[in-house]
Motif scaffolding. Sequence first.
Motif, PDB file in Angstrom:
ATOM      1  N   ASN A 198      68.301  70.837 -41.179  1.00  0.00           N
ATOM      2  CA  ASN A 198      66.682  70.755 -41.535  1.00  0.00           C
ATOM      3  C   ASN A 198      66.008  71.184 -43.404  1.00  0.00           C
ATOM      4  N   ARG A 222      67.257  68.732 -45.022  1.00  0.00           N
ATOM      5  CA  ARG A 222      66.901  67.388 -44.997  1.00  0.00           C
ATOM      6  C   ARG A 222      67.453  66.075 -44.194  1.00  0.00           C
ATOM      7  N   TRP A 251      67.227  65.027 -41.424  1.00  0.00           N
ATOM      8  CA  TRP A 251      66.261  65.110 -39.882  1.00  0.00           C
ATOM      9  C   TRP A 251      67.431  64.385 -38.544  1.00  0.00           C
ATOM     10  N   ARG A 261      58.191  68.980 -32.948  1.00  0.00           N
ATOM     11  CA  ARG A 261      58.457  69.033 -34.163  1.00  0.00           C
ATOM     12  C   ARG A 261      59.217  68.037 -34.939  1.00  0.00           C
ATOM     13  N   TYR A 262      60.276  68.409 -35.063  1.00  0.00           N
ATOM     14  CA  TYR A 262      61.173  66.668 -35.219  1.00  0.00           C
ATOM     15  C   TYR A 262      61.487  65.195 -34.814  1.00  0.00           C
ATOM     16  N   TYR A 273      58.232  64.086 -37.008  1.00  0.00           N
ATOM     17  CA  TYR A 273      58.778  64.009 -37.688  1.00  0.00           C
ATOM     18  C   TYR A 273      59.843  62.849 -37.960  1.00  0.00           C
ATOM     19  N   THR A 295      51.344  65.831 -39.573  1.00  0.00           N
ATOM     20  CA  THR A 295      52.629  66.545 -40.426  1.00  0.00           C
ATOM     21  C   THR A 295      52.561  68.119 -40.788  1.00  0.00           C
ATOM     22  N   PHE A 296      51.706  68.786 -40.814  1.00  0.00           N
ATOM     23  CA  PHE A 296      52.439  70.311 -40.303  1.00  0.00           C
ATOM     24  C   PHE A 296      51.899  70.899 -38.896  1.00  0.00           C
ATOM     25  N   CYS A 309      57.255  62.478 -46.916  1.00  0.00           N
ATOM     26  CA  CYS A 309      58.413  61.740 -46.287  1.00  0.00           C
ATOM     27  C   CYS A 309      59.676  62.726 -45.220  1.00  0.00           C
ATOM     28  N   PHE A 310      59.583  62.313 -44.249  1.00  0.00           N
ATOM     29  CA  PHE A 310      60.579  62.710 -43.393  1.00  0.00           C
ATOM     30  C   PHE A 310      62.164  61.883 -43.413  1.00  0.00           C
TER      31      PHE A 310
END
Length: 199
Positions: free
Chosen positions: A9, A12, A14, A40-41, A44, A151-152, A163-164
């Motif tokens: 993570n 970056r 992901w 969460r991921y 993302y 997003t959070f 951006c993820f």
Amino acid sequence: FRQAAYVLNDRRRWPECLAFLKRAVERDPKTPRLYADLARYALYLGENTAGLDAVKKANELDAVNRPWRRNIEEVLRVLRKHYVELETDGMLVRVLAKDRPAFRRHYRPFIERSYDLLTRKYGLTPKGVAAAGNRVVVDMFAHPADFNARTFGYDHPGLVGVCFGPFLAMHDGRAAAGSGMAWGRTFHHESTHVLTLEL
């Protein structure tokens, strides 16, 4: 596996992070925090169904009503009820259902020009999200609070786009006008990250 996921993570990476979390859950299927991280991921990366399934599993294992999980469930409910998925070249874009005409008239031409310019500039077609037909997924929110939750998981004033990798979220034109942001510039900026993160 969880620690390796956190390192990925930070770099970056992901998709690899998500793969490690899936392995962590296989090894330890009774730890709610692992499912929350998996959710969460997955989210993302624009994998809403997998993310929601993981949130539900975390809720089954942990009776405490965690704000992040509650907020994510609510924003995913809003997306399912009030937003539609519309396709462009290489992208799957979620917008408010009532904004279909604006999407066709304003957003789509700009999105397709931006995508074409960036893929030619970098000589790369993004891998996208498998669950979205290998398209880049874009969530365009009419309400900043929904963007923040998506997003959070919490209110996070000041950000207008993130951006993820193959997924990006941002304010739509209406929300952008209220925040003083240039919608097109933000979209192009975040889309550039989609490409450069794959290089």
